[in-house]
Write a protein that holds these residues in place. Structure first.
Motif, short mmCIF file in Angstrom:
data_model
loop_
_atom_site.label_atom_id
_atom_site.label_comp_id
_atom_site.label_asym_id
_atom_site.label_seq_id
_atom_site.Cartn_x
_atom_site.Cartn_y
_atom_site.Cartn_z
N ILE A 30 66.06 -66.71 -51.46
CA ILE A 30 65.94 -65.90 -50.71
C ILE A 30 64.33 -64.96 -50.70
O ILE A 30 63.87 -65.14 -51.79
CB ILE A 30 66.63 -64.60 -49.90
N ALA A 31 63.51 -65.28 -49.75
CA ALA A 31 62.72 -64.82 -49.95
C ALA A 31 62.50 -63.67 -48.92
O ALA A 31 63.16 -62.91 -47.63
CB ALA A 31 61.11 -65.44 -48.66
N ILE A 32 61.57 -62.22 -49.71
CA ILE A 32 60.98 -61.36 -48.92
C ILE A 32 60.05 -61.29 -48.77
O ILE A 32 58.85 -60.95 -49.69
CB ILE A 32 61.90 -59.64 -49.97
N ILE A 33 60.03 -59.92 -47.17
CA ILE A 33 58.43 -59.81 -46.74
C ILE A 33 58.90 -57.87 -46.65
O ILE A 33 59.27 -58.05 -45.89
CB ILE A 33 57.57 -60.51 -45.64
N GLY B 272 63.82 -53.83 -55.98
CA GLY B 272 65.20 -54.05 -55.42
C GLY B 272 65.27 -55.15 -55.60
O GLY B 272 66.65 -55.49 -56.85
N PHE B 273 65.03 -55.86 -54.94
CA PHE B 273 65.30 -57.35 -54.72
C PHE B 273 64.95 -58.12 -55.85
O PHE B 273 65.69 -59.05 -56.52
CB PHE B 273 64.88 -57.94 -53.35
N LEU B 274 63.73 -57.68 -56.41
CA LEU B 274 63.53 -58.25 -57.81
C LEU B 274 64.31 -58.23 -58.85
O LEU B 274 64.73 -59.06 -59.64
CB LEU B 274 61.66 -57.84 -58.40
N GLY C 37 64.07 -62.39 -57.07
CA GLY C 37 62.87 -62.77 -57.04
C GLY C 37 62.25 -64.76 -57.87
O GLY C 37 63.51 -65.04 -59.10
N ASN C 38 61.64 -65.15 -57.59
CA ASN C 38 61.29 -67.02 -57.83
C ASN C 38 59.63 -66.97 -58.17
O ASN C 38 59.40 -66.81 -57.21
CB ASN C 38 62.46 -67.80 -57.26
N ASN D 186 58.41 -65.71 -53.74
CA ASN D 186 59.46 -65.82 -52.55
C ASN D 186 59.01 -65.22 -52.33
O ASN D 186 59.59 -64.17 -51.61
CB ASN D 186 60.66 -66.68 -52.83
N TYR D 187 58.38 -63.94 -52.30
CA TYR D 187 58.42 -62.52 -51.75
C TYR D 187 56.55 -62.06 -51.47
O TYR D 187 55.72 -62.60 -52.09
CB TYR D 187 58.70 -61.75 -52.61
#
Length: 130
Positions: A15-18, A26-28, A33-34, A42-43
């Motif tokens: 999943i990528a995040i912008i 929060g997502f990390l 995260g990767n 990926n962010y």
């Protein structure tokens, strides 16, 4: 089947995040995260110093990567590159617009939702003709 999208079958779809700092953090913290061997993440953390060009480049990169299945983008950031988001028409990676802490979700600006509404209204018109 012809015309179906190739979805990665390995367990490595990302999943990528912008988004803004709070959303990305929060997502990390949730483990999304990767960082690969080439130091590609990926962010994209968007702040007041991030240019529209950087956002555009990240969006293009994430949608071109074969290891990304979903791109999450804060709706207020998607509005900055609306022409790119609206013109994106591939099923994978899926583009999902999400709210952020300071900017609530507005369904009127969501391109995916507007496409779904259009498809359902077209289907209801077609079923009425039968």
């Amino acid at each position: 089947m012809a015309g179906r999208a190739n979805i990665p079958t390995s367990n490595s779809a990302l999943i990528a995040i912008i988004a803004d700092e709070d959303t990305v953090t929060g997502f990390l913290m949730a483990g999304v995260g990767n960082v690969d061997l080439r130091k590609k993440t990926n962010y994209l953390l968007v702040d007041n110093k991030t240019t529209v060009k950087q956002i555009e480049d990240a969006f293009k990169e994430f949608t071109a990567r074969e290891d990304i299945a979903i791109v999450l983008i804060s709706q207020f950031i998607a509005n900055m590159i609306r022409f790119l988001v609206d013109s994106y028409n591939k099923p994978v990676p899926a583009i999902l617009e999400i709210p952020s802490k300071d900017h609530p979700y507005d369904p009127a600006h969501d391109s995916v939702l507007s496409r779904v509404k259009y498809l359902f209204s077209a289907e209801s018109v077609a079923s009425d003709r039968r």
